[in-house]
Design a protein around this motif. Structure first.
Motif, PDB file in Angstrom:
ATOM      1  N   ARG A 190       3.640   1.649 -68.346  1.00  0.00           N
ATOM      2  CA  ARG A 190       3.234   0.836 -68.055  1.00  0.00           C
ATOM      3  C   ARG A 190       2.729  -0.064 -66.313  1.00  0.00           C
ATOM      4  N   PRO A 192       3.885   3.336 -62.143  1.00  0.00           N
ATOM      5  CA  PRO A 192       2.888   3.850 -62.121  1.00  0.00           C
ATOM      6  C   PRO A 192       3.069   5.637 -63.452  1.00  0.00           C
ATOM      7  N   GLN A 195      -3.644   1.309 -75.796  1.00  0.00           N
ATOM      8  CA  GLN A 195      -3.867   1.916 -74.230  1.00  0.00           C
ATOM      9  C   GLN A 195      -4.616   2.905 -74.084  1.00  0.00           C
ATOM     10  N   ASP A 210      -5.551   8.305 -69.499  1.00  0.00           N
ATOM     11  CA  ASP A 210      -5.693   9.011 -67.843  1.00  0.00           C
ATOM     12  C   ASP A 210      -6.463  10.292 -68.580  1.00  0.00           C
TER      13      ASP A 210
END
Ligand SMILES: Nc1nc2c(c(=O)[nH]1)N(C=O)[C@@H](CNc1ccc(C(=O)N[C@@H](CCC(=O)O)C(=O)O)cc1)CN2
Ligand SMILES: Nc1ncnc2c1ncn2[C@@H]1O[C@H](COP(=O)(O)OP(=O)(O)OP(=O)(O)O)[C@@H](O)[C@H]1O
Length: 182
Positions: free
Chosen positions: A139, A143, A166, A169
């Protein structure tokens, strides 16, 4: 706290794995179809990790480059080697299977296994910090989409939070897709 959560989640995962439906990767396959042509990392399942291979093979058929994680050393990010279905694998440092050869690539999408997840995107791994370090590094460079793939039974909304965690998504299970992208 983490040790107890890991032990409980491992047991729930094992029970779910024993009863897994044949099409457990169907939702993952539909999610990966959105990333056709991109570079997607999978994993070679160990123990009772949910099997993503049907979805990974479909993504390969749809033109995605497939790669798999390779352990360099403890407490360092994973690296990723391109892999063709059927390509040779060798035992890695922690008894995972990894490609012994192949170009190192940067994945656009990382599908990762876990012990437990919360629906806000938190996850609990084996405690090596490998994926946390890896997603942090990826990251920082650009992306990347992190997709946690797990059985519903691995849900634990009370997961302990670690400052290095982390977030995921997307979370995909055998029954649903949770999309956490803004
Ligand atoms: N299939 C798969 N591949 C993967 C991971 C994973 O979780 N699953 N990884 C995710 O990081 C990386 C490898 N990291 C790993 C970290 C810990 C253990 C493990 O078996 N831990 C044991 C203790 C191992 C030992 O004592 O030797 C454990 O937690 O019980 C395996 C892989 C990259 N490849
Ligand atoms: N980016 C990072 N930089 C430094 N240390 C980190 C980083 N990410 C994780 N760690 C450390 O690694 C150790 C293991 O982390 P943690 O217990 O969160 O692993 P995990 O999420 O269960 O494992 P994994 O990420 O391999 O699935 C912890 O001491 C954690 O603080």
């Amino acid at each position: 706290m983490k040790a107890a959560a890991r032990a409980a989640a491992a047991q729930r995962r094992a029970d779910a794995h024993a009863a897994a439906p044949a099409d457990a990767a169907a939702h993952l396959q539909s999610v990966l179809a959105d990333f056709a042509g991109q570079t997607i990392s999978g994993y070679v399942p160990i123990r009772t990790e949910i099997d993503l291979m049907p979805a990974l093979l479909a993504a390969h058929g749809a033109g995605s480059t497939i790669c798999l994680p390779v352990i360099d050393a403890p407490a360092t990010p994973l690296r990723f080697r391109a892999w063709q279905p059927g390509g040779a694998l060798a035992a890695g440092a922690l008894n995972t299977q990894e490609p012994a050869e192949g170009a190192f690539v940067r994945p656009d999408v990382v599908v990762l296994p876990l012990l437990a997840f919360a629906t806000d995107g938190r996850r609990l791994g084996y405690g090596g910090g490998f994926y946390d370090r890896t997603l942090h590094a990826l990251r920082a460079a650009g992306p990347v989409i992190a997709i946690g793939f797990a059985y519903d039974a691995q849900l634990d909304e009370d997961l302990p939070i670690d400052p290095n965690d982390q977030p995921l998504d997307l979370i995909v299970t055998e029954t649903r897709i949770i999309d956490l992208r803004g």
